[in-house]
Structures are given as structure tokens and as C-alpha cells.
Motif scaffolding. Structure first.
Motif, PDB file in Angstrom:
ATOM      1  N   LEU A  32       1.157  -1.237  -0.112  1.00  0.00           N
ATOM      2  CA  LEU A  32      -0.120   0.478  -0.022  1.00  0.00           C
ATOM      3  C   LEU A  32       1.017   1.245   0.001  1.00  0.00           C
ATOM      4  O   LEU A  32       1.671   1.406   1.005  1.00  0.00           O
ATOM      5  CB  LEU A  32      -0.840   0.196   1.284  1.00  0.00           C
ATOM      6  N   LEU A  33       0.567   2.080  -0.973  1.00  0.00           N
ATOM      7  CA  LEU A  33       1.745   3.238  -1.447  1.00  0.00           C
ATOM      8  C   LEU A  33       0.682   4.232  -0.947  1.00  0.00           C
ATOM      9  O   LEU A  33      -0.585   4.140  -1.464  1.00  0.00           O
ATOM     10  CB  LEU A  33       1.947   3.847  -2.191  1.00  0.00           C
ATOM     11  N   LEU A  34       1.124   5.046   0.145  1.00  0.00           N
ATOM     12  CA  LEU A  34       0.043   6.668   0.259  1.00  0.00           C
ATOM     13  C   LEU A  34       0.778   7.259   0.482  1.00  0.00           C
ATOM     14  O   LEU A  34       2.474   7.804   0.731  1.00  0.00           O
ATOM     15  CB  LEU A  34      -0.649   6.144   1.514  1.00  0.00           C
ATOM     16  N   LYS A  35       0.211   8.679   0.789  1.00  0.00           N
ATOM     17  CA  LYS A  35       1.287  10.032   0.843  1.00  0.00           C
ATOM     18  C   LYS A  35       0.875  10.517   2.441  1.00  0.00           C
ATOM     19  O   LYS A  35      -0.483  10.524   2.772  1.00  0.00           O
ATOM     20  CB  LYS A  35       0.733  10.841  -0.226  1.00  0.00           C
ATOM     21  N   ALA A  36       2.057  10.798   2.519  1.00  0.00           N
ATOM     22  CA  ALA A  36       1.375  11.898   4.473  1.00  0.00           C
ATOM     23  C   ALA A  36       2.506  13.251   3.579  1.00  0.00           C
ATOM     24  O   ALA A  36       3.847  12.699   4.070  1.00  0.00           O
ATOM     25  CB  ALA A  36       1.444  11.060   5.572  1.00  0.00           C
ATOM     26  N   ASP A  37       2.145  14.413   4.361  1.00  0.00           N
ATOM     27  CA  ASP A  37       2.949  15.123   4.518  1.00  0.00           C
ATOM     28  C   ASP A  37       3.998  15.509   3.299  1.00  0.00           C
ATOM     29  O   ASP A  37       5.105  15.685   3.323  1.00  0.00           O
ATOM     30  CB  ASP A  37       4.291  15.368   5.731  1.00  0.00           C
ATOM     31  N   SER A  38       3.823  15.388   1.629  1.00  0.00           N
ATOM     32  CA  SER A  38       4.525  15.189   0.888  1.00  0.00           C
ATOM     33  C   SER A  38       5.339  14.661   0.641  1.00  0.00           C
ATOM     34  O   SER A  38       6.157  15.005  -0.004  1.00  0.00           O
ATOM     35  CB  SER A  38       4.854  16.573   0.510  1.00  0.00           C
ATOM     36  N   ARG A  39       5.371  13.159   1.864  1.00  0.00           N
ATOM     37  CA  ARG A  39       5.810  12.264   1.115  1.00  0.00           C
ATOM     38  C   ARG A  39       6.080  10.504   1.015  1.00  0.00           C
ATOM     39  O   ARG A  39       4.302  10.814   1.960  1.00  0.00           O
ATOM     40  CB  ARG A  39       7.262  12.162   2.883  1.00  0.00           C
ATOM     41  N   LEU A  40       6.206   9.982   0.314  1.00  0.00           N
ATOM     42  CA  LEU A  40       5.156   8.828   0.373  1.00  0.00           C
ATOM     43  C   LEU A  40       5.853   7.858   0.963  1.00  0.00           C
ATOM     44  O   LEU A  40       7.305   7.015   1.216  1.00  0.00           O
ATOM     45  CB  LEU A  40       6.270   8.047  -1.570  1.00  0.00           C
ATOM     46  N   PHE A  41       5.003   6.716   2.059  1.00  0.00           N
ATOM     47  CA  PHE A  41       5.701   5.407   2.442  1.00  0.00           C
ATOM     48  C   PHE A  41       4.373   4.723   1.709  1.00  0.00           C
ATOM     49  O   PHE A  41       3.607   4.677   0.856  1.00  0.00           O
ATOM     50  CB  PHE A  41       4.232   6.042   3.610  1.00  0.00           C
ATOM     51  N   ALA A  42       5.075   2.845   2.289  1.00  0.00           N
ATOM     52  CA  ALA A  42       4.892   2.275   1.761  1.00  0.00           C
ATOM     53  C   ALA A  42       4.288   1.009   3.220  1.00  0.00           C
ATOM     54  O   ALA A  42       5.156   1.058   3.602  1.00  0.00           O
ATOM     55  CB  ALA A  42       5.555   1.270   1.256  1.00  0.00           C
ATOM     56  N   LEU A  43       3.747   0.653   3.520  1.00  0.00           N
ATOM     57  CA  LEU A  43       3.372  -0.875   4.301  1.00  0.00           C
ATOM     58  C   LEU A  43       3.191  -1.526   3.184  1.00  0.00           C
ATOM     59  O   LEU A  43       2.710  -2.015   2.028  1.00  0.00           O
ATOM     60  CB  LEU A  43       1.934  -0.469   4.713  1.00  0.00           C
ATOM     61  N   SER A  83      -8.180   4.013   8.799  1.00  0.00           N
ATOM     62  CA  SER A  83      -8.058   5.732   8.887  1.00  0.00           C
ATOM     63  C   SER A  83      -7.356   6.294   9.220  1.00  0.00           C
ATOM     64  O   SER A  83      -6.777   7.443   8.825  1.00  0.00           O
ATOM     65  CB  SER A  83      -9.211   5.435   9.374  1.00  0.00           C
ATOM     66  N   GLU A  84      -6.059   5.866  10.861  1.00  0.00           N
ATOM     67  CA  GLU A  84      -5.592   6.734  10.760  1.00  0.00           C
ATOM     68  C   GLU A  84      -3.995   6.587  10.202  1.00  0.00           C
ATOM     69  O   GLU A  84      -2.986   6.715  10.848  1.00  0.00           O
ATOM     70  CB  GLU A  84      -5.030   6.076  12.441  1.00  0.00           C
ATOM     71  N   LEU A  85      -4.010   5.847   8.828  1.00  0.00           N
ATOM     72  CA  LEU A  85      -2.112   5.728   8.684  1.00  0.00           C
ATOM     73  C   LEU A  85      -2.297   6.998   8.340  1.00  0.00           C
ATOM     74  O   LEU A  85      -0.681   6.526   8.546  1.00  0.00           O
ATOM     75  CB  LEU A  85      -2.421   4.857   7.302  1.00  0.00           C
ATOM     76  N   ALA A  86      -2.465   7.925   7.520  1.00  0.00           N
ATOM     77  CA  ALA A  86      -1.824   8.954   7.315  1.00  0.00           C
ATOM     78  C   ALA A  86      -1.056   9.750   7.737  1.00  0.00           C
ATOM     79  O   ALA A  86      -0.833  10.308   8.156  1.00  0.00           O
ATOM     80  CB  ALA A  86      -2.517  10.133   6.207  1.00  0.00           C
ATOM     81  N   ASN A  87      -1.919  10.154   9.573  1.00  0.00           N
ATOM     82  CA  ASN A  87      -1.699  10.528  10.860  1.00  0.00           C
ATOM     83  C   ASN A  87       0.028   9.872  11.483  1.00  0.00           C
ATOM     84  O   ASN A  87       0.584  10.221  11.848  1.00  0.00           O
ATOM     85  CB  ASN A  87      -2.456  10.747  11.150  1.00  0.00           C
TER      86      ASN A  87
END
Length: 543
Positions: free
Chosen positions: A90-101, A201-205
């Protein structure tokens, strides 16, 4: 757009979630994925609250390898069906950075160099309670590198793990953060594994909290030593360092580059041939030498070493062969690249190639290590220069011959109480109470063995009465007038001398490889703590 209302469980279960931080240069999800891209993907709804895409894949269904063995005893078959191994990222964006789970085998969907090195380690060190550690993965530098996992049965501070901050490289750490509501446990290396009750729902935070922790330097309060030595895992940086190394070799800038076996070998029997040399034509070499090796490679190419343009591939494909006196068989022991020992200096750090791996050494730590080593430097008075090609054993015998102030103990192996293997007390013992240990050249692996041998022998002499009696008996046979010096084992009466035979023209002890300086300082400080005098001496090699 109105944010979607998401149904969440009243009490979310505890999960183990693995987070990776994508490097800044990867701007889109697709850029971080391997080619070809996974066929299955699903975007989060646009009104979810954060941007994310799930990529999934399955490996072809197949039976585990052990099934064929078990079926040998059950010809009619066993009830095991082939199964696929699913994976997802799962690739997501948070604070303009990309994260992978990553889930299952999902890590393999990402490019090898897409993720930040040591992201998980830094986050964990910044977030855990330093008194609530559970596990440390360490890499310890000795004559061979030792990998260990040190675990405790309950939460403990760093002191419980017996970490040697001089020579231990921290690979991974597990501990508890003060805020149990955020996570029950964190484990960090490149990836971060978070154990806790996390809502989707809290993954980005959650990623924002982790990114904030990654940018902090709080870890330096309790773990500042982890920056001293770091394994270079960034593929782009390794490529850049290899390019610099090849440029230096091809320019003939060899003062900080030499060849050394990447593992411990029996130096009394071994000889070497370089990749281009042939049996019956080229005599084996008693030691590895970078200049001789380049000349041998140039000879094969039909030119001179100064005109030779070598590539990294030449060093990785070329093999060093080991020759033994009692056998005509030659073993292709190591790639030439693995035998390179090199030091490349930058503005902020020192990079060292050893046994095929690059390490980043914090520059102030390298400077302090050299300063500490210099504090033990001393001239070994009365000792002649070694002759080119002269073995350590021949040199020791020549120095001791006819001397009334020296006893030759080279190759006198004595067994300590309870020990499995005998040890050598020293090569030479002097009238002034010096236990002198001598080794040829500036090879990290051989010198590490020298320092370790000297430390073990000194400690054994101090604590083991039966060892001292055996040593005194051996001394009486060699030089009876010196035997009485062993009667009263007060450490301050003795000096542990580490003497290195070298023809290097570089300053001393700068001529020692960094890891040799590091190992020496560790052993010297340990011996000084017992009360022994310690010195690091140079024996020149002259024709």
C-alpha cells in the motif's frame, strides 16, 4: 469534497504493520515499483482523506520443496495442494512524502533502492524508551565479522546488552515507546515494524508521526555511538564510491588502497596467484600486493599498469587463487573486489571498503580513533629492520639469537585452565618485562588477530596460576635469567607490545587500516584498564 465516514471497530485488534519511507527522488507511486508494474491495483476513494493505492500480486501456485521428499514414503500421495504466495504493498502520501506498507511478499514489489536506509532504525531509536529495550542486532568487527542478536527476557536498558560502542555496529533494535497508545512495540532497521492497535483511517496520521520522529536527533542522547560506523546500504552511494575507487586505481593513487585476504587464513602455508597468472609460468606470491596485482593484469592485457583501464567488473569477476605447499590444487578463494581494502575521504565522513562492503565512518570518530592510537605509539629500541620476504618466525628467531635480554616464545603454545585451545603467550619476552607480539604487514584481519591474541595472553597470564607455571617452565628452557620476572604478576611491571612489520612509507600509525586502528584502541584501553603498559610499534622492512 466531504470526507468519507469510515466504520471502525470499537476496539481495533493489535497488528504488526511494516512501514517504509520512499526516497524523495521517487515522486510517484509507480516510480517506486519494480518493472513490470503489478497488474492488480486499487486506489483509495478520492474522498477517503488521504491518497493511496494498493498493489497486489501472487506468485504461481507450487508445492513446497519438502513435499517431494515426504511423497517418497507415500507413493499414493499426501493431502497437500499447491499454493500461491500473495503479496501487497500500500503506497500512500503523508506530509508530501510517500510511504509504503508491505504485506506478505509485498516488499519485493518495490525497487531495491526506493526506500530510505535506516528509516526504521532511526525512528525506533528516537521513539523508544531507552530503559525498555528488548532486542539488538549487532555486527562486531574482529578478524571476521560476527553477527549476533542479543535479546533479554524483559525490558532492559542498553547496559544489559553488553554493547561495545567502539566496535559494534547496530543493525536493528526492538523496544517499547513511552506512549503505549501509539504502539506497544517498535522494531526498526530499514523498515519499521509497529506493533499496536492501528486504524486504517489513521494510517496517514501515523506516517506523519513516524516522519517527524525520523527527522529528529533525540537518539543522540542515548545512542550517539550508532553514527560512528554505518554499513552503506544505499545502492546509489555504493555505485558512486565504486566509481571513485576505480578512478583512483586507474590513476595509480594507491596510497590508501591495498589488497588483503577478507578472512582468516593459515599464513604458514598459503601463497597467492592473481587472476591473470598461470600455474607453471608464474610463481605464487607470499602475500597480496596491489601493485603486483595491477602489473599482472597489465601483463595479461599486453600493456603497462599505468596504461591499464580497469572496470569494477574486472575486480568482481577476477579471482584470487590460494596455493598450498602440500597440494598442487589451487582454490579460487575470493573475488578480487573482496580483497580490496580502501579508504575514501569526504568532507564529513570517511568511507572504507572492507571484505566487499562499504562502511561510512563519522569523521570526528575516525580522527579520535587515530589520536587514541597515536597515544600508544613507541619506538621498539634495539630491534633491527626486517628483510623483504622474511617471515615473522624467521625474524623473531634472528632477533633472539644470542640475546641475553630476550626469550623466544614464538610457536610455544600453552593451554590455560579450562580452555579448549592453547594460546601463544607472546613471540618474544624481554628483560624489561615486555610481552612482544609481532605481525607482518598492515592487513586488517591479521592485525585483528594480533591484538586479540595479545589481550587474551595478557589476561590469562594475570588470572591463571597454572598458565604462569607453564610459561615459566618454557621461559627457563629459552632464557633462564628471565624466568624470575614472571613470579609476581603485577600488571604495572609488564608492557604488552604490538609490533607491526611494514614497508609502508606512510606515517605511523596512519599506515594502519582504520579497522586495525579501531581494534587496537579497544584492546589497548582494555589492557590499560588492568594496569598493563601498552605500546604500538613499527618495525621497518628494508633490503
Amino acid at each position: 469534497m466531504k470526507k468519507r465516514t469510515v466504520r471502525t471497530p470499537a476496539k481495533p485488534p493489535t497488528r504488526n504493520l511494516t512501514f517504509l519511507l520512499i526516497k524523495k527522488e521517487f515522486k510517484t507511486f509507480e516510480e517506486a515499483l519494480k518493472e513490470p508494474l503489478p497488474r492488480r491495483q486499487k486506489q483509495l476513494p478520492a474522498d477517503y482523506g488521504f491518497e493511496g493505492t494498493l498493489y497486489t500480486s501472487e506468485s504461481p501456485a507450487k508445492k513446497p520443496r519438502w513435499v517431494s521428499f515426504v511423497e517418497e514414503g507415500f507413493p499414493e500421495g499426501i493431502p497437500i495442494d499447491p499454493s500461491s504466495t500473495p503479496g501487497a504493498v500500500l503506497l500512500l502520501k503523508a506530509d508530501s512524502r510517500l510511504f509504503a506498507l508491505t504485506f506478505g511478499q509485498g516488499r519485493h514489489l518495490l525497487k531495491a533502492d526506493a526506500c530510505e536506509v535506516d528509516f526504521g532504525l532511526k525512528v525506533t531509536l528516537n521513539m523508544v524508551d531507552a530503559a525498555k529495550l528488548r532486542s539488538l542486532d549487532m555486527r562486531t568487527f574482529e578478524e571476521s565479522t560476527l553477527h549476533t542478536r542479543r535479546q533479554v527476557s524483559r525490558n532492559s536498558s542498553l547496559d544489559a546488552f553488553n554493547v561495545d560502542v567502539i566496535r559494534d555496529l547496530l543493525g536493528a533494535v526492538t523496544g517499547e515507546p513511552p506512549d503505549a497508545g501509539f504502539a506497544k512495540r517498535l522494531t526498526g532497521r530499514d523498515a519499521l515494524t509497529l506493533t499496536g492497535a492501528v486504524l486504517f483511517s489513521e494510517l496517514a496520521n501515523t506516517c506523519k508521526v513516524l516522519l517527524k520522529a525520523y527527522k529528529e536527533n533525540k537518539y543522540k542522547e542515548n545512542f550517539a555511538w550508532v553514527d560512528n560506523i554505518r554499513l552503506v546500504k544505499d545502492g546509489f552511494l555504493r555505485e558512486e564510491l565504486n566509481q571513485q575507487l576505480m578512478q583512483a586505481i586507474n590513476k595509480g593513487e594507491l596510497h590508501k588502497i591495498h589488497l588483503a585476504p577478507p578472512e582468516v587464513i593459515d599464513w604458514t602455508q598459503a601463497g597467492f596467484r592473481y587472476p591473470s597468472e598461470r600455474v607453471g609460468v608464474d610463481e605464487p606470491h607470499s602475500d597480496l600486493d596491489i601493485t603486483e596485482c595491477l602489473e599482472a593484469l597489465a601483463k595479461r592485457a599486453g600493456g603497462s599498469a599505468s596504461a591499464l583501464e580497469l572496470t569494477l567488473d574486472d575486480f568482481k569477476k577476477g579471482k584470487i587463487r590460494v596455493v598450498y605447499e602440500d597440494s598442487s590444487y589451487e582454490h579460487e578463494q575470493w573475488p578480487l573486489y573482496n580483497c580490496l581494502v580502501a579508504e575514501l575521504s569526504g568532507k564529513e565522513s570517511l568511507h572504507i571498503l572492507s571484505a566487499g562492503q562499504w562502511f561510512k565512518i563519522e569523521k570526528t570518530f575516525a580522527a579520535q580513533t587515530l589520536k587514541d592510537a597515536k597515544g600508544f605509539v613507541k619506538e621498539l629500541t634495539g630491534f633491527p629492520a626486517a628483510r623483504p620476504g622474511e617471515t615473522e618466525g624467521d625474524y623473531n628467531a634472528r632477533v633472539a639469537q644470542g640475546s641475553k635480554s630476550l626469550a623466544l616464545l614464538d610457536k610455544h603454545l600453552l593451554k590455560s585452565k579450562g580452555a579448549r585451545t592453547p594460546i601463544e603467550p607472546c613471540d618474544l619476552f624481554s628483560l624489561s618485562g615486555q610481552f612482544i607480539h609481532i605481525k607482518r604487514k598492515v592487513r586488517s584481519s591479521a592485525l585483528s588477530h594480533l591484538f586479540s591474541q595479545g589481550s587474551v595472553a595478557a589476561e590469562t597470564f594475570l588470572r591463571d596460576d597454572s598458565f604462569r607455571k607453564k610459561l615459566k617452565a618454557a621461559m627457563t628452557q629459552q632464557n633462564p635469567s628471565l624466568a624470575a620476572l614472571l613470579d609476581d604478576p603485577i600488571p604495572s611491571n609488564y608492557e604488552i607490545v604490538f609490533a607491526v612489520i611494514t614497508g609502508s612509507k606512510r606515517e605511523w600509525p596512519e599506515a594502519l587500516p582504520f579497522f586495525s586502528q579501531l581494534n587496537f584502541v579497544r584492546h589497548a584501553q582494555r589492557l590499560s584498564g588492568y594496569g598493563f603498559k601498552v605500546s604500538l610499534c613499527r618495525i621497518e622492512e628494508k633490503a
